[in-house]
Design an enzyme around this catalytic site. Sequence first.
Site, short mmCIF file in Angstrom:
data_model
loop_
_atom_site.label_atom_id
_atom_site.label_comp_id
_atom_site.label_asym_id
_atom_site.label_seq_id
_atom_site.Cartn_x
_atom_site.Cartn_y
_atom_site.Cartn_z
N ASN A 92 0.84 -1.21 0.00
CA ASN A 92 0.00 0.00 0.00
C ASN A 92 0.87 1.25 0.00
O ASN A 92 0.55 2.23 -0.67
CB ASN A 92 -0.96 -0.01 1.19
CG ASN A 92 -2.18 -0.87 0.93
OD1 ASN A 92 -3.07 -0.47 0.18
ND2 ASN A 92 -2.20 -2.06 1.51
N ASN A 132 -6.89 4.95 7.88
CA ASN A 132 -6.46 3.54 7.88
C ASN A 132 -7.10 2.84 6.69
O ASN A 132 -8.22 3.17 6.30
CB ASN A 132 -6.92 2.88 9.19
CG ASN A 132 -6.55 1.41 9.26
OD1 ASN A 132 -5.41 1.03 9.02
ND2 ASN A 132 -7.52 0.56 9.58
N HIS A 184 -8.53 -0.79 5.56
CA HIS A 184 -8.94 -2.08 6.12
C HIS A 184 -9.44 -2.98 4.98
O HIS A 184 -10.23 -2.53 4.14
CB HIS A 184 -10.05 -1.89 7.16
CG HIS A 184 -10.46 -3.18 7.79
ND1 HIS A 184 -9.71 -3.79 8.78
CD2 HIS A 184 -11.50 -4.00 7.54
CE1 HIS A 184 -10.28 -4.94 9.10
NE2 HIS A 184 -11.37 -5.09 8.37
#
Length: 198
Positions: free
Chosen positions: A14, A108, A110
């Site tokens: 990422n 974040n 997920h």
Amino acid sequence: MLKIAVMVSGGGTNLQAIIDAISSRKLSGVSIECVISNKPDAYALKRAEDNGITGICISPKDYPDKNAYGRFLADFLKERETDLVVLAGFLVVLPENFINEFEGKIINIHPSLIPSFCGDGFYGLKVHEAALARGVKVTGATVHYVDAGTDTGPIILQKAVYVEEGDTPETLQKRVMEQAEWIILPQAIRMIAERKNR
Ligand code: GRF
């Protein structure tokens, strides 16, 4: 310029997606000021080094308690005038003092469609194992703001991914990364950067 810090624990694909989006100019007005890992041997730190980005290991193990860890992280990021903290596979639960200080400035990624398969214990392959065990036909990824809970903060972006016949947790994880995570994480950062740089 939106100054970001990327926090990682593992491979850093990422992180790589963010680096690639910046170098291909799909993501502009954003600079990665530093990459922070809680593990000294995380491959993500090598990716930072290869791209001329400051990489550093800051592990909770080196601090007397969560509070001291949070204090150090907050001071470190404030010194660097960090606008946004991006958790990209960061497996440490952030201390509350840190979250309070950076409220609204932490996001974040997920690997599921929140509120499915999220919360305590849902990380890495476990998320995809649970999705397959439940027999869902569609899963995906979510980018959200981080608050004091686990995966409970406001949702910024989501992208759906189909489960395929014969999927294993590993094949599903790979498809969710390729078709969702690596796309929506840079996209969410771009949205936040556009708002700041306007
Ligand atoms: C990703 O699946 C992400 O959603 C989760 O941890 C994994 C990190 O992968 N939070 P990588 O280190 O970016 O390759």
